[in-house]
Design a protein around this motif. Structure first.
Motif, mmCIF file in Angstrom:
data_model
loop_
_atom_site.group_PDB
_atom_site.id
_atom_site.type_symbol
_atom_site.label_atom_id
_atom_site.label_comp_id
_atom_site.label_asym_id
_atom_site.label_seq_id
_atom_site.Cartn_x
_atom_site.Cartn_y
_atom_site.Cartn_z
ATOM 1 N N VAL A 177 0.811 -1.217 0.000
ATOM 2 C CA VAL A 177 0.000 0.000 0.000
ATOM 3 C C VAL A 177 0.849 1.273 0.000
ATOM 4 N N SER A 178 2.141 1.135 0.260
ATOM 5 C CA SER A 178 3.012 2.308 0.410
ATOM 6 C C SER A 178 3.774 2.646 -0.863
ATOM 7 N N GLY A 179 3.500 3.838 -1.383
ATOM 8 C CA GLY A 179 4.251 4.302 -2.547
ATOM 9 C C GLY A 179 5.702 4.597 -2.218
ATOM 10 N N ASN A 180 5.983 4.933 -0.966
ATOM 11 C CA ASN A 180 7.386 5.126 -0.586
ATOM 12 C C ASN A 180 8.146 3.808 -0.701
ATOM 13 N N CYS A 181 7.492 2.727 -0.278
ATOM 14 C CA CYS A 181 8.107 1.402 -0.445
ATOM 15 C C CYS A 181 8.209 1.043 -1.928
ATOM 16 N N ASP A 193 3.318 -5.278 8.433
ATOM 17 C CA ASP A 193 1.910 -4.905 8.618
ATOM 18 C C ASP A 193 1.810 -3.436 9.041
ATOM 19 N N TYR A 194 2.066 -2.577 8.072
ATOM 20 C CA TYR A 194 2.093 -1.133 8.337
ATOM 21 C C TYR A 194 0.715 -0.612 8.747
ATOM 22 N N VAL A 195 -0.330 -1.001 8.004
ATOM 23 C CA VAL A 195 -1.677 -0.516 8.328
ATOM 24 C C VAL A 195 -2.095 -1.008 9.717
ATOM 25 N N ALA A 205 2.485 -2.067 12.751
ATOM 26 C CA ALA A 205 3.775 -2.715 13.078
ATOM 27 C C ALA A 205 4.918 -1.705 13.203
ATOM 28 N N THR A 206 4.894 -0.660 12.361
ATOM 29 C CA THR A 206 6.011 0.312 12.390
ATOM 30 C C THR A 206 5.962 1.203 13.628
ATOM 31 N N ARG A 207 4.814 1.171 14.321
ATOM 32 C CA ARG A 207 4.695 2.018 15.529
ATOM 33 C C ARG A 207 5.065 1.258 16.795
ATOM 34 N N GLN A 208 5.350 -0.027 16.659
ATOM 35 C CA GLN A 208 5.750 -0.818 17.833
ATOM 36 C C GLN A 208 7.126 -0.380 18.310
ATOM 37 N N LEU A 219 13.348 5.450 13.136
ATOM 38 C CA LEU A 219 12.415 6.434 12.579
ATOM 39 C C LEU A 219 10.986 5.899 12.527
ATOM 40 N N GLY A 220 10.828 4.600 12.729
ATOM 41 C CA GLY A 220 9.489 4.019 12.725
ATOM 42 C C GLY A 220 8.850 4.013 11.349
ATOM 43 N N GLU A 221 9.658 3.790 10.310
ATOM 44 C CA GLU A 221 9.140 3.859 8.937
ATOM 45 C C GLU A 221 9.652 2.702 8.080
ATOM 46 N N ILE A 222 8.864 2.361 7.096
ATOM 47 C CA ILE A 222 9.324 1.580 5.961
ATOM 48 C C ILE A 222 9.218 2.497 4.746
ATOM 49 N N PRO A 223 9.987 2.245 3.691
ATOM 50 C CA PRO A 223 10.825 1.085 3.396
ATOM 51 C C PRO A 223 12.123 1.054 4.200
ATOM 52 N N VAL A 224 12.570 -0.218 4.403
ATOM 53 C CA VAL A 224 13.898 -0.479 4.948
ATOM 54 C C VAL A 224 14.545 -1.507 4.015
ATOM 55 N N SER A 244 17.226 3.137 5.542
ATOM 56 C CA SER A 244 15.855 3.636 5.428
ATOM 57 C C SER A 244 15.873 4.997 4.752
ATOM 58 N N GLN A 245 14.676 5.505 4.475
ATOM 59 C CA GLN A 245 14.412 6.689 3.653
ATOM 60 C C GLN A 245 14.564 6.286 2.178
ATOM 61 N N SER A 246 13.462 6.359 1.447
ATOM 62 C CA SER A 246 13.488 5.901 0.056
ATOM 63 C C SER A 246 14.559 6.635 -0.760
ATOM 64 N N GLY A 247 14.762 7.921 -0.468
ATOM 65 C CA GLY A 247 15.780 8.668 -1.216
ATOM 66 C C GLY A 247 17.180 8.125 -0.985
ATOM 67 N N ASP A 277 10.380 16.046 -3.702
ATOM 68 C CA ASP A 277 9.399 14.964 -3.637
ATOM 69 C C ASP A 277 9.036 14.654 -2.188
ATOM 70 N N ASN A 278 10.061 14.437 -1.369
ATOM 71 C CA ASN A 278 9.797 14.033 0.017
ATOM 72 C C ASN A 278 9.084 15.121 0.805
ATOM 73 N N HIS A 279 9.384 16.367 0.497
ATOM 74 C CA HIS A 279 8.769 17.455 1.248
ATOM 75 C C HIS A 279 7.393 17.826 0.708
ATOM 76 N N GLY A 334 6.302 7.411 -7.436
ATOM 77 C CA GLY A 334 5.965 6.314 -6.525
ATOM 78 C C GLY A 334 4.497 6.138 -6.184
ATOM 79 N N TYR A 335 3.740 7.208 -6.145
ATOM 80 C CA TYR A 335 2.327 7.083 -5.756
ATOM 81 C C TYR A 335 1.373 7.185 -6.939
ATOM 82 N N LEU A 336 1.895 7.219 -8.164
ATOM 83 C CA LEU A 336 1.023 7.556 -9.290
ATOM 84 C C LEU A 336 0.371 6.362 -9.978
HETATM 85 N N1 LIG Z 1 10.416 9.982 3.641
HETATM 86 C C1 LIG Z 1 10.229 8.599 3.941
HETATM 87 C C2 LIG Z 1 8.779 8.367 4.249
HETATM 88 C C3 LIG Z 1 8.524 6.943 4.687
HETATM 89 C C4 LIG Z 1 7.127 6.783 5.223
HETATM 90 O O1 LIG Z 1 6.404 7.747 5.473
HETATM 91 N N2 LIG Z 1 6.735 5.535 5.388
HETATM 92 C C5 LIG Z 1 5.425 5.246 5.910
HETATM 93 C C6 LIG Z 1 4.737 4.259 5.005
HETATM 94 S S1 LIG Z 1 4.364 5.044 3.471
HETATM 95 C C7 LIG Z 1 5.589 4.641 7.279
HETATM 96 O O2 LIG Z 1 6.298 3.677 7.437
HETATM 97 N N3 LIG Z 1 4.916 5.198 8.283
HETATM 98 C C8 LIG Z 1 4.964 4.656 9.591
HETATM 99 C C9 LIG Z 1 3.992 5.247 10.528
HETATM 100 O O3 LIG Z 1 3.387 6.263 10.192
HETATM 101 O O4 LIG Z 1 3.855 4.680 11.590
HETATM 102 C C10 LIG Z 1 10.689 7.738 2.766
HETATM 103 O O5 LIG Z 1 10.669 8.254 1.650
HETATM 104 O O6 LIG Z 1 11.080 6.587 2.963
#
Ligand SMILES: N[C@@H](CCC(=O)N[C@@H](CS)C(=O)NCC(=O)O)C(=O)O
Length: 204
Positions: A11-15, A35-37, A40-43, A53-58, A67-70, A101-103, A165-167
């Motif tokens: 579901v993640s365009g960043n991933c 399981d982002y939705v 899982a990333t908030r655990q 950073l509590g984010e995917i992609p990794v 981490s950080q898609s860029g 893009d990221n901002h 990524g999200y298009l």
């Molecule tokens: N700037 C980061 C953004 C990553 C990001 O926002 N990932 C979201 C999924 S699209 C995420 O893992 N969010 C975790 C959360 O909100 O708990 C990148 O490009 O990798």
């Protein structure tokens, strides 16, 4: 085990930015679905053991965890010698677009789409704010790709892979894309590259 492991969710365009790059480069890689939705990333365990950073992609590769898609795109461009800048000026120009893009391009649009298409919040003052910001960013990219086939130089780079990524998602995004025909044509040019596959095909 595959050479590259991408912790991601469909579901993640960043991933998807990272998954698409791996696919376009023909890398030996596997998605590891998180399981982002479901949160899982908030655990706390995810933040301590995987990404503070509590984010995917990794991306996991040769003992590294990125981490950080860029960052991931830049790393893969260097590793594969594909889709990177040919000289210092191009590399800076690519970085400029990835930061934009990221901002401003992905961030507002992805959050709008998450609220409207995934959380189904309906219209709120927040979605209205996000849409206005997304429209401004889309207008800037629309003008840019009216004059050229790709964002930087004459060929696709990780700048394109980041912004696109999200298009390709088909669920409701909350943004009418009809005013942006050049963006649609540019996304089609990228989708014609060998190795291109849609998000849910690459990450499942
Ligand atoms: N700037 C980061 C953004 C990553 C990001 O926002 N990932 C979201 C999924 S699209 C995420 O893992 N969010 C975790 C959360 O909100 O708990 C990148 O490009 O990798």
């Amino acid at each position: 085990m595959a050479e590259y492991r991408l912790l991601c969710t469909g579901v993640s365009g960043n991933c998807y930015k990272a998954a698409l790059m791996l696919s376009l480069c023909g890398c030996d890689w596997e998605p590891v679905i998180v399981d982002y939705v479901g949160g899982a990333t908030r655990q706390e365990s995810f933040r301590q053991e995987v990404n503070e950073l509590g984010e995917i992609p990794v991306l996991e590769h040769e003992g590294r965890r990125l981490s950080q898609s860029g960052v991931i795109l830049t790393y893969l461009a260097e590793k594969t010698c594909r889709f990177g800048g040919h000289d210092a000026d191009e590399k800076l120009e690519i970085l400029r677009w990835i930061l934009f893009d990221n901002h401003k391009f992905t961030s507002y649009f992805a959050t709008l789409r998450f609220m409207i298409g995934i959380q189904k919040t309906g219209e709120t003052p927040v979605t209205e704010f996000l849409r206005a910001r997304a429209q401004t960013a889309f207008g800037i990219v629309e003008n840019h790709v009216a004059r050229r086939a790709f964002l930087v130089g004459e060929r696709p780079t990780i700048a394109d892979i980041s912004l696109v990524g999200y298009l390709y998602y088909t669920e409701e995004t909350g943004l009418d894309r009809a005013p942006y025909p050049n963006i649609t044509d540019w996304a089609k040019r990228l989708a014609a590259l060998p190795g291109w596959e849609p998000p849910y095909q690459l990450m499942r």
